[in-house]
Enzyme design. Structure first.
Site, short mmCIF file in Angstrom:
data_model
loop_
_atom_site.label_atom_id
_atom_site.label_comp_id
_atom_site.label_asym_id
_atom_site.label_seq_id
_atom_site.Cartn_x
_atom_site.Cartn_y
_atom_site.Cartn_z
N ARG A 1 -6.55 -133.16 -6.93
CA ARG A 1 -6.17 -133.97 -8.13
C ARG A 1 -5.52 -135.25 -7.62
NH1 ARG A 1 -6.14 -133.56 -13.25
NH2 ARG A 1 -4.54 -134.48 -14.35
N ASN B 1 -2.53 -135.93 4.14
CA ASN B 1 -4.07 -135.37 3.45
C ASN B 1 -4.92 -135.21 4.68
OD1 ASN B 1 -5.72 -134.77 1.30
ND2 ASN B 1 -6.86 -136.65 1.86
N HIS C 1 -9.09 -135.39 5.10
CA HIS C 1 -10.57 -135.64 4.43
C HIS C 1 -11.57 -135.18 5.17
CE1 HIS C 1 -12.82 -137.80 1.85
NE2 HIS C 1 -13.40 -138.68 2.83
N GLU D 1 -4.13 -145.82 -2.86
CA GLU D 1 -5.79 -145.77 -2.99
C GLU D 1 -6.26 -144.49 -2.50
OE1 GLU D 1 -4.07 -148.51 -1.36
OE2 GLU D 1 -3.79 -149.25 -3.26
N ASP E 1 -8.07 -141.81 -0.48
CA ASP E 1 -8.52 -141.51 0.82
C ASP E 1 -8.27 -142.90 1.78
OD1 ASP E 1 -9.36 -139.01 0.27
OD2 ASP E 1 -11.32 -139.80 -0.29
C1 GRF Z 1 -11.60 -129.37 3.09
O1 GRF Z 1 -12.63 -129.82 3.60
C2 GRF Z 1 -10.84 -130.79 3.25
O2 GRF Z 1 -11.02 -131.44 4.23
C3 GRF Z 1 -10.97 -131.29 1.98
O3 GRF Z 1 -11.07 -130.06 1.07
C4 GRF Z 1 -11.31 -129.19 1.62
C5 GRF Z 1 -10.45 -128.03 1.57
O4 GRF Z 1 -10.88 -126.82 2.01
N1 GRF Z 1 -9.57 -132.08 1.47
P1 GRF Z 1 -9.93 -125.57 2.00
O5 GRF Z 1 -9.19 -125.27 0.84
O6 GRF Z 1 -8.70 -125.93 2.97
O7 GRF Z 1 -10.73 -124.45 2.40
#
Ligand code: GRF
Length: 218
Positions: free
Chosen positions: A93, A109, A111, A145, A147
């Site tokens: 979200r 976060n 990514h 912004e 990521d």
């Molecule tokens: C991961 O690949 C993370 O990098 C991305 O969403 C995915 C989440 O996977 N933001 P999980 O729910 O932690 O298994």
């Protein structure tokens, strides 16, 4: 030792949450998870939190007309649970500048790419299509912004001959599970502070040079 009280926001399976829960199970780890909140009712990660004895709750974003109304509730719940820091772990979200600014430099976060390459979704397909030889994952502070934000740590994962998006994703995910706890540790130890828009892991922060380039597959 005071441990950094961390809230984790999820939407799904929660394997990164599990990696954080496992790391925090060690009383010597400098952070602890005090709250897990999902915006999806059936999120598997909620069960993972409960099993680890961590407060888990569901906050339904569809009940709120405006994004910010949902986020005000989220903010309140995090504070009630005692969170002083927030980690996004597959939280699907987009957060508004209101929430991001409220938690500025206290919100991180993970990514699944080596940022700033491949922001957004379908990162593994795009990595394969582009022909890069090295892919990976990034943990970063969140900025409004998508990521974007100061990078805390990155894990490099080689692209192998015959890789499919799923095979590559599985290897990146394994790297994420080592990377995320390592980065949370750095942050909780005060070794990954933001200075002039970047995390500068120089001697002032007490981090070793290898802390900055984290490669769990090496
Ligand atoms: C991961 O690949 C993370 O990098 C991305 O969403 C995915 C989440 O996977 N933001 P999980 O729910 O932690 O298994």
């Amino acid at each position: 030792m005071a441990r950094l009280k961390t809230g984790v926001l999820i939407s799904g399976r929660g394997t990164n949450l599990q990696a954080l829960l496992d790391a925090c199970a060690d009383p010597d780890f400098p952070a602890e998870i005090v709250s897990v909140i999902a915006n999806k009712a059936g999120a598997q990660g909620l069960e993972r939190a409960r099993k680890a004895g961590v407060k888990a709750s569901f906050l339904d974003h569809t009940l709120y007309e405006a994004r910010e109304d949902f986020e005000r509730e989220l903010d309140e719940r995090l504070r009630e649970d005692g969170a002083e820091f927030v980690a996004l772990a597959g939280f699907m979200r987009i957060l508004t500048p209101w929430f991001v600014d409220k938690w500025r430099d206290r919100l991180i976060n993970i990514h699944p790419s080596l940022l700033p390459a491949f922001k957004g979704v379908h990162t593994h397909d795009r990595a394969l299509e582009s022909g890069v030889r090295i892919h990976g994952a990034t943990v970063h502070y969140v900025r409004p912004e998508m990521d974007d934000g100061p990078i805390i740590g990155q894990a490099a994962v080689p692209v192998l001959a015959g890789d499919t998006p799923d095979r590559l994703a599985a290897r990146v995910l394994e790297a994420e599970h080592a990377l995320y706890p390592a980065c949370l540790r750095l942050v909780a130890q005060g070794k990954a502070r933001v200075t002039a828009g970047l995390v500068r892991q120089d001697k002032d922060f007490g981090a070793s040079e290898t802390d900055a380039l984290f490669n769990p597959t090496a």
